[in-house]
Design a protein around this motif. Structure first.
Motif, PDB file in Angstrom:
ATOM      1  N   GLU A 185      48.132  25.432  72.870  1.00 63.42           N
ATOM      2  CA  GLU A 185      48.923  24.854  71.772  1.00 63.42           C
ATOM      3  C   GLU A 185      48.434  23.452  71.419  1.00 63.42           C
ATOM      4  OE1 GLU A 185      53.023  25.169  72.912  1.00 63.42           O
ATOM      5  OE2 GLU A 185      53.179  27.260  72.234  1.00 63.42           O
ATOM      6  N   ARG A 186      48.065  22.663  72.437  1.00 66.16           N
ATOM      7  CA  ARG A 186      47.524  21.321  72.159  1.00 66.16           C
ATOM      8  C   ARG A 186      46.233  21.413  71.354  1.00 66.16           C
ATOM      9  NH1 ARG A 186      48.500  19.833  77.686  1.00 66.16           N
ATOM     10  NH2 ARG A 186      46.251  19.887  78.047  1.00 66.16           N
ATOM     11  N   LEU A 187      45.366  22.323  71.745  1.00 66.39           N
ATOM     12  CA  LEU A 187      44.099  22.497  71.031  1.00 66.39           C
ATOM     13  C   LEU A 187      44.357  22.901  69.578  1.00 66.39           C
ATOM     14  CD1 LEU A 187      40.990  22.880  70.932  1.00 66.39           C
ATOM     15  CD2 LEU A 187      41.365  25.218  71.721  1.00 66.39           C
ATOM     16  N   ILE A 188      45.227  23.868  69.370  1.00 67.85           N
ATOM     17  CA  ILE A 188      45.527  24.348  68.018  1.00 67.85           C
ATOM     18  C   ILE A 188      46.162  23.242  67.184  1.00 67.85           C
ATOM     19  CG2 ILE A 188      46.962  25.964  66.690  1.00 67.85           C
ATOM     20  CD1 ILE A 188      46.563  27.930  69.095  1.00 67.85           C
ATOM     21  N   ALA A 189      47.062  22.464  67.797  1.00 63.76           N
ATOM     22  CA  ALA A 189      47.733  21.373  67.077  1.00 63.76           C
ATOM     23  C   ALA A 189      46.737  20.349  66.565  1.00 63.76           C
ATOM     24  CB  ALA A 189      48.765  20.698  67.980  1.00 63.76           C
ATOM     25  N   PRO A 216      52.928  27.472  67.128  1.00 65.12           N
ATOM     26  CA  PRO A 216      53.382  28.585  67.977  1.00 65.12           C
ATOM     27  C   PRO A 216      52.878  29.947  67.506  1.00 65.12           C
ATOM     28  CG  PRO A 216      55.206  27.086  67.495  1.00 65.12           C
ATOM     29  CD  PRO A 216      54.071  26.696  66.601  1.00 65.12           C
ATOM     30  N   ASP A 217      52.859  30.165  66.182  1.00 66.08           N
ATOM     31  CA  ASP A 217      52.401  31.454  65.651  1.00 66.08           C
ATOM     32  C   ASP A 217      50.919  31.675  65.937  1.00 66.08           C
ATOM     33  OD1 ASP A 217      54.894  32.044  64.705  1.00 66.08           O
ATOM     34  OD2 ASP A 217      54.492  31.427  62.648  1.00 66.08           O
ATOM     35  N   ILE A 218      50.118  30.624  65.755  1.00 61.91           N
ATOM     36  CA  ILE A 218      48.673  30.757  65.997  1.00 61.91           C
ATOM     37  C   ILE A 218      48.412  30.941  67.492  1.00 61.91           C
ATOM     38  CG2 ILE A 218      46.431  29.605  65.810  1.00 61.91           C
ATOM     39  CD1 ILE A 218      47.519  28.209  63.291  1.00 61.91           C
ATOM     40  N   ALA A 219      49.183  30.245  68.324  1.00 56.30           N
ATOM     41  CA  ALA A 219      49.035  30.412  69.774  1.00 56.30           C
ATOM     42  C   ALA A 219      49.390  31.840  70.179  1.00 56.30           C
ATOM     43  CB  ALA A 219      49.918  29.413  70.511  1.00 56.30           C
ATOM     44  N   GLN A 220      50.475  32.358  69.618  1.00 60.18           N
ATOM     45  CA  GLN A 220      50.882  33.732  69.920  1.00 60.18           C
ATOM     46  C   GLN A 220      49.795  34.722  69.502  1.00 60.18           C
ATOM     47  OE1 GLN A 220      54.295  35.308  67.737  1.00 60.18           O
ATOM     48  NE2 GLN A 220      54.957  36.422  69.550  1.00 60.18           N
ATOM     49  N   GLU A 221      49.250  34.520  68.309  1.00 60.16           N
ATOM     50  CA  GLU A 221      48.176  35.397  67.828  1.00 60.16           C
ATOM     51  C   GLU A 221      46.948  35.306  68.743  1.00 60.16           C
ATOM     52  OE1 GLU A 221      46.101  38.096  65.441  1.00 60.16           O
ATOM     53  OE2 GLU A 221      48.240  37.613  65.512  1.00 60.16           O
ATOM     54  N   THR A 222      46.679  34.102  69.246  1.00 55.57           N
ATOM     55  CA  THR A 222      45.559  33.915  70.175  1.00 55.57           C
ATOM     56  C   THR A 222      45.737  34.775  71.416  1.00 55.57           C
ATOM     57  OG1 THR A 222      45.123  31.635  69.432  1.00 55.57           O
ATOM     58  CG2 THR A 222      44.383  32.225  71.658  1.00 55.57           C
ATOM     59  N   PHE A 223      46.927  34.730  71.994  1.00 54.06           N
ATOM     60  CA  PHE A 223      47.167  35.499  73.218  1.00 54.06           C
ATOM     61  C   PHE A 223      47.190  37.007  72.951  1.00 54.06           C
ATOM     62  CE2 PHE A 223      48.733  31.359  74.791  1.00 54.06           C
ATOM     63  CZ  PHE A 223      47.982  31.300  75.956  1.00 54.06           C
ATOM     64  N   ILE A 224      47.672  37.414  71.784  1.00 50.51           N
ATOM     65  CA  ILE A 224      47.639  38.836  71.428  1.00 50.51           C
ATOM     66  C   ILE A 224      46.182  39.310  71.335  1.00 50.51           C
ATOM     67  CG2 ILE A 224      48.072  40.484  69.549  1.00 50.51           C
ATOM     68  CD1 ILE A 224      50.668  38.879  68.968  1.00 50.51           C
ATOM     69  N   ILE A 248      38.633  32.057  71.491  1.00 48.26           N
ATOM     70  CA  ILE A 248      39.536  32.901  70.698  1.00 48.26           C
ATOM     71  C   ILE A 248      40.529  32.022  69.930  1.00 48.26           C
ATOM     72  CG2 ILE A 248      41.389  34.637  70.826  1.00 48.26           C
ATOM     73  CD1 ILE A 248      39.900  35.857  73.215  1.00 48.26           C
ATOM     74  N   ALA A 249      41.057  30.996  70.591  1.00 46.81           N
ATOM     75  CA  ALA A 249      42.013  30.088  69.936  1.00 46.81           C
ATOM     76  C   ALA A 249      41.374  29.372  68.756  1.00 46.81           C
ATOM     77  CB  ALA A 249      42.545  29.072  70.951  1.00 46.81           C
ATOM     78  N   VAL A 250      40.143  28.893  68.953  1.00 39.38           N
ATOM     79  CA  VAL A 250      39.432  28.191  67.876  1.00 39.38           C
ATOM     80  C   VAL A 250      39.217  29.125  66.687  1.00 39.38           C
ATOM     81  CG1 VAL A 250      37.176  27.211  67.239  1.00 39.38           C
ATOM     82  CG2 VAL A 250      38.319  26.475  69.343  1.00 39.38           C
ATOM     83  N   ASN A 251      38.766  30.340  66.967  1.00 36.16           N
ATOM     84  CA  ASN A 251      38.522  31.304  65.883  1.00 36.16           C
ATOM     85  C   ASN A 251      39.811  31.698  65.171  1.00 36.16           C
ATOM     86  OD1 ASN A 251      35.787  31.315  66.404  1.00 36.16           O
ATOM     87  ND2 ASN A 251      35.886  33.069  67.775  1.00 36.16           N
ATOM     88  N   THR A 252      40.897  31.843  65.946  1.00 37.44           N
ATOM     89  CA  THR A 252      42.192  32.200  65.356  1.00 37.44           C
ATOM     90  C   THR A 252      42.709  31.072  64.468  1.00 37.44           C
ATOM     91  OG1 THR A 252      42.696  33.543  67.309  1.00 37.44           O
ATOM     92  CG2 THR A 252      44.539  33.003  65.866  1.00 37.44           C
TER      93      THR A 252
END
Length: 202
Positions: A34-38, A48-56, A78-82
């Motif tokens: 979440e810190r990275l995405i933020a 939160p939505d992007i983090a959830q999509e990352t884990f999915i 995966i998080a960066v790409n999402t």
């Protein structure tokens, strides 16, 4: 047992259908993701939505995970790409949320910098530390996406240059250049506050 060994055991359990093992990985890495995405999307409502999509996406891709890199390096990629995909979609369908208009509240990193700088300090020193922390945060926010991502992975997440190169899919030399340029930009913002000499960096 090392962190990597513990992750490998959990991944083996996940491949055998153990959802509890995946939940343990989510708990372990959620805050860092979440810190990275933020840092990438700059809008706390979307995190939160992007983090959830990352884990999915990670869960779906785990059968293909071969352990050639550390699990968290793979997960960060995966998080960066999402996050990048979400940013592209936002540009196609712009949406400005209240938090984006108001500006994000000071995040954990800013607060941590303030706490470290102001521990046991006088009111003047505390005010100065808040100003420094805010300036660092503003400088990071003003960086281009590539520079902000590189400096975040290095200074906040503590990844090695090799790991950052893998996450960002670029040569190590490019990573070093981006981090150097990011530090220079941050130092430029800090110079009036710290009265540092040309060439000195934070």
């Amino acid at each position: 047992m090392t962190d990597a060994d513990a992750d490998a055991l959990l991944i083996e359990r996940i491949k055998r259908g153990d959802m509890r093992a995946f939940e343990m990985l989510v708990v372990k890495y959620q805050r860092r993701i979440e810190r990275l995405i933020a840092r990438m999307v700059r809008d706390s409502d979307l995190v939160p939505d992007i983090a959830q999509e990352t884990f999915i996406r990670a869960y779906r891709a785990i059968p293909q995970f071969r352990g050639d890199s550390a699990f968290y390096t793979w997960l960060y990629r995966i998080a960066v790409n999402t996050a990048k995909k979400a940013l592209v979609e936002l540009k196609r369908d712009p949406l400005v949320t209240e938090s984006a208009l108001a500006g994000r509240d000071s995040d954990d990193e800013t607060s941590r910098v303030e706490n470290e700088l102001s521990d046991g300090a006088t009111p003047d020193a505390m005010l100065a530390s808040k100003e420094i922390a805010a300036t660092v945060n503003a400088a990071i926010e003003a960086l281009s996406d590539d520079l902000r991502q590189a400096i975040t992975l290095r200074e906040i997440e503590g990844l090695s240059y090799e790991e950052i190169a893998e996450v960002m899919k670029c040569p190590i030399g490019t990573v070093r250049s981006r981090i150097f340029r990011a530090r220079e930009a941050i130092a430029e913002r800090l110079r009036p506050l710290l009265d540092t000499r040309e060439g000195e960096r934070w």
